[in-house]
Design a protein around this motif. Structure first.
Motif, PDB file in Angstrom:
ATOM      1  N   UNK A  63      43.203  37.041  44.295  1.00  0.00           N
ATOM      2  CA  UNK A  63      43.128  37.166  45.747  1.00  0.00           C
ATOM      3  C   UNK A  63      44.025  38.280  46.277  1.00  0.00           C
ATOM      4  N   UNK A  64      45.189  38.439  45.673  1.00  0.00           N
ATOM      5  CA  UNK A  64      46.104  39.506  46.114  1.00  0.00           C
ATOM      6  C   UNK A  64      45.487  40.883  45.884  1.00  0.00           C
ATOM      7  N   UNK A  65      44.766  41.054  44.758  1.00  0.00           N
ATOM      8  CA  UNK A  65      44.108  42.326  44.485  1.00  0.00           C
ATOM      9  C   UNK A  65      43.003  42.615  45.497  1.00  0.00           C
ATOM     10  N   UNK A  66      42.256  41.581  45.860  1.00  0.00           N
ATOM     11  CA  UNK A  66      41.177  41.746  46.842  1.00  0.00           C
ATOM     12  C   UNK A  66      41.773  42.097  48.207  1.00  0.00           C
ATOM     13  N   UNK A  67      42.865  41.425  48.570  1.00  0.00           N
ATOM     14  CA  UNK A  67      43.552  41.754  49.829  1.00  0.00           C
ATOM     15  C   UNK A  67      44.010  43.209  49.831  1.00  0.00           C
ATOM     16  N   UNK A  68      44.585  43.645  48.721  1.00  0.00           N
ATOM     17  CA  UNK A  68      45.078  45.019  48.624  1.00  0.00           C
ATOM     18  C   UNK A  68      43.935  46.021  48.725  1.00  0.00           C
ATOM     19  N   UNK A  69      42.812  45.705  48.089  1.00  0.00           N
ATOM     20  CA  UNK A  69      41.661  46.605  48.159  1.00  0.00           C
ATOM     21  C   UNK A  69      41.164  46.723  49.595  1.00  0.00           C
ATOM     22  N   UNK A  70      41.090  45.593  50.284  1.00  0.00           N
ATOM     23  CA  UNK A  70      40.652  45.624  51.686  1.00  0.00           C
ATOM     24  C   UNK A  70      41.608  46.471  52.524  1.00  0.00           C
ATOM     25  N   UNK A  71      42.904  46.298  52.303  1.00  0.00           N
ATOM     26  CA  UNK A  71      43.909  47.064  53.057  1.00  0.00           C
ATOM     27  C   UNK A  71      43.759  48.560  52.823  1.00  0.00           C
ATOM     28  N   UNK A  72      43.434  48.933  51.598  1.00  0.00           N
ATOM     29  CA  UNK A  72      43.227  50.351  51.295  1.00  0.00           C
ATOM     30  C   UNK A  72      42.008  50.910  52.023  1.00  0.00           C
ATOM     31  N   UNK A  73      41.006  50.075  52.181  1.00  0.00           N
ATOM     32  CA  UNK A  73      39.793  50.509  52.875  1.00  0.00           C
ATOM     33  C   UNK A  73      39.979  50.514  54.393  1.00  0.00           C
ATOM     34  N   UNK A  74      40.768  49.581  54.897  1.00  0.00           N
ATOM     35  CA  UNK A  74      41.025  49.463  56.326  1.00  0.00           C
ATOM     36  C   UNK A  74      42.276  50.267  56.681  1.00  0.00           C
ATOM     37  N   UNK A  75      42.172  51.579  56.539  1.00  0.00           N
ATOM     38  CA  UNK A  75      43.339  52.458  56.692  1.00  0.00           C
ATOM     39  C   UNK A  75      43.946  52.422  58.092  1.00  0.00           C
ATOM     40  N   UNK A  76      43.153  52.121  59.113  1.00  0.00           N
ATOM     41  CA  UNK A  76      43.668  52.070  60.473  1.00  0.00           C
ATOM     42  C   UNK A  76      44.179  50.680  60.859  1.00  0.00           C
ATOM     43  N   UNK A  77      44.016  49.715  59.950  1.00  0.00           N
ATOM     44  CA  UNK A  77      44.487  48.360  60.224  1.00  0.00           C
ATOM     45  C   UNK A  77      43.718  47.661  61.334  1.00  0.00           C
ATOM     46  N   UNK A  78      42.437  47.937  61.436  1.00  0.00           N
ATOM     47  CA  UNK A  78      41.607  47.351  62.490  1.00  0.00           C
ATOM     48  C   UNK A  78      41.161  45.920  62.182  1.00  0.00           C
TER      49      UNK A  78
END
Length: 127
Positions: A63-78
């Protein structure tokens, strides 16, 4: 193309062997076990148990890896990403995007991303 070659390609496609080998190879490279053959046997035993609903399928990402991947994709933190980014993330992990029915104007939230990743990872073992 020769008939034998076409039959071989059809056999590989029908049994989804390239996908299985891709997943096994990714797990090997991620974990780098000292005894790779034994590791592969254990992974395949876990897949077998997962198919019988007697255990969990092996996962490359927690789950932590999936969260990190999402954060990398959501660069603006939207709090969301675009469907194209979601598709690319799936493809990067060797997961199928064939049956995704997403409009281009839909926002993919973290929860949707996690659920979709989990579903696609489970599907990837159904070979």
């Amino acid at each position: 193309m020769a008939a034998g070659e076409e039959q071989s390609r059809e056999y590989l496609r029908r049994h989804r062997l390239p996908e299985l080998l891709h997943r096994l190879g990714a797990l090997l490279l991620f974990h780098r076990p000292e005894r790779p053959r034994e590791f592969l046997i254990q992974v395949l035993e876990r897949v077998k148990a997962g198919r019988r609903a007697e255990g969990e399928y092996p996962d490359l990402l927690d789950e932590a890896n999936v969260d990190a991947m999402f954060s990398l994709l959501d660069v603006l933190g939207q709090g969301h990403i675009r469907p194209a980014q979601y598709r690319e993330a799936l493809k990067t992990l060797g997961l199928s995007t064939e049956d995704l029915e997403l409009e281009d104007d839909v926002n993919i939230t973290l929860d949707v991303f996690k659920e979709g990743m989990k579903k696609k990872m489970l599907e990837s073992w159904s070979v």
